[in-house]
Design an enzyme around this catalytic site. Sequence first.
Site, PDB file in Angstrom:
ATOM      1  CB  SER A  13     106.082  70.535  28.464  1.00  0.00           C
ATOM      2  OG  SER A  13     105.873  71.791  29.061  1.00  0.00           O
ATOM      3  CG  ASN A  14     109.369  74.385  30.959  1.00  0.00           C
ATOM      4  OD1 ASN A  14     109.835  75.092  30.078  1.00  0.00           O
ATOM      5  ND2 ASN A  14     108.231  74.670  31.574  1.00  0.00           N
ATOM      6  CG  LEU A  86     103.237  73.367  41.259  1.00  0.00           C
ATOM      7  CD1 LEU A  86     101.853  72.748  41.039  1.00  0.00           C
ATOM      8  CD2 LEU A  86     103.220  74.835  40.873  1.00  0.00           C
ATOM      9  CG  HIS A 105     107.091  83.003  37.490  1.00  0.00           C
ATOM     10  ND1 HIS A 105     106.394  82.389  38.522  1.00  0.00           N
ATOM     11  CD2 HIS A 105     106.356  84.079  37.120  1.00  0.00           C
ATOM     12  CE1 HIS A 105     105.294  83.090  38.760  1.00  0.00           C
ATOM     13  NE2 HIS A 105     105.245  84.119  37.927  1.00  0.00           N
ATOM     14  CD  GLU A 175     106.800  78.455  30.900  1.00  0.00           C
ATOM     15  OE1 GLU A 175     107.108  77.411  31.490  1.00  0.00           O
ATOM     16  OE2 GLU A 175     105.681  78.997  31.035  1.00  0.00           O
TER      17      GLU A 175
HETATM   18  C1  GRF Z   1     105.149  76.152  33.429  1.00  0.00           C
HETATM   19  O1  GRF Z   1     104.204  77.115  33.085  1.00  0.00           O
HETATM   20  C2  GRF Z   1     106.192  76.809  34.296  1.00  0.00           C
HETATM   21  O2  GRF Z   1     106.373  78.149  34.019  1.00  0.00           O
HETATM   22  C3  GRF Z   1     105.623  76.687  35.661  1.00  0.00           C
HETATM   23  O3  GRF Z   1     104.916  75.478  35.653  1.00  0.00           O
HETATM   24  C4  GRF Z   1     104.558  75.105  34.333  1.00  0.00           C
HETATM   25  C5  GRF Z   1     105.132  73.742  34.157  1.00  0.00           C
HETATM   26  O4  GRF Z   1     104.993  73.182  32.929  1.00  0.00           O
HETATM   27  N1  GRF Z   1     106.629  76.860  36.643  1.00  0.00           N
HETATM   28  P1  GRF Z   1     105.685  71.794  32.630  1.00  0.00           P
HETATM   29  O5  GRF Z   1     105.427  70.844  33.792  1.00  0.00           O
HETATM   30  O6  GRF Z   1     107.146  72.014  32.411  1.00  0.00           O
HETATM   31  O7  GRF Z   1     104.993  71.292  31.391  1.00  0.00           O
END
Ligand code: GRF
Length: 191
Positions: A13-14, A86, A105, A175
């Site tokens: 989603s980011n 991750l 983060h 985020e």
């Molecule tokens: C988010 O909470 C980010 O802070 C962390 O992993 C999550 C990823 O979300 N590092 P997405 O895959 O971007 O939806």
Amino acid sequence: MFKIAALISGGGSNLQSVIDAIEKKDLPAEIGIVISDREAAGLERAGKYGIPCRLLNRKDYGNTLSDEILKIIPADTDLILLAGYLSILSREFIEKWQRRIINIHPSLLPDFGGKGMYGMKVHQAVLQASRKESGCTVHYVDSGIDTGNILGQKTVPVLPDDTAEQLQNRVLIQEHILVVESIRKIIKNKQ
Ligand code: GRF
């Protein structure tokens, strides 16, 4: 054009918020490649926009995963975005791309960062500590875990009776804004 390589492990989603900003011409950048270390919905998202995508499964590569990623990151990449990635990057990787890797983060670092602090665990720990405020951080990646220089932070309130999921959703919205703002800041500083 400012070129981004995105590393993901999950929903992306980011990554989507960066894609959206680029599409809306709110961010003068392009995403040259999206690499995932596991089967992830984020790969499909990126594929829809014609962005080159690669799956390098961590189960197949183990300790050599970072080396394999190094081989496929385009040489003209300006910034590596860890968007929910991750796996731990090797020292060689971080040295090679020093000051050009950023991570998102889901807490107000330095609080609730470090080994084992990822995903829902972060939000559970915030609730357990009875914090009144949480948030998110975008930071440069150095050889420690969540220790690099901070580029930006956004805060959210922790509400009474919040569940970890509710808190996560509130933080995630911030985020999405912060990641785009942070990349914009980097591009501006480069000009
Ligand atoms: C988010 O909470 C980010 O802070 C962390 O992993 C999550 C990823 O979300 N590092 P997405 O895959 O971007 O939806």
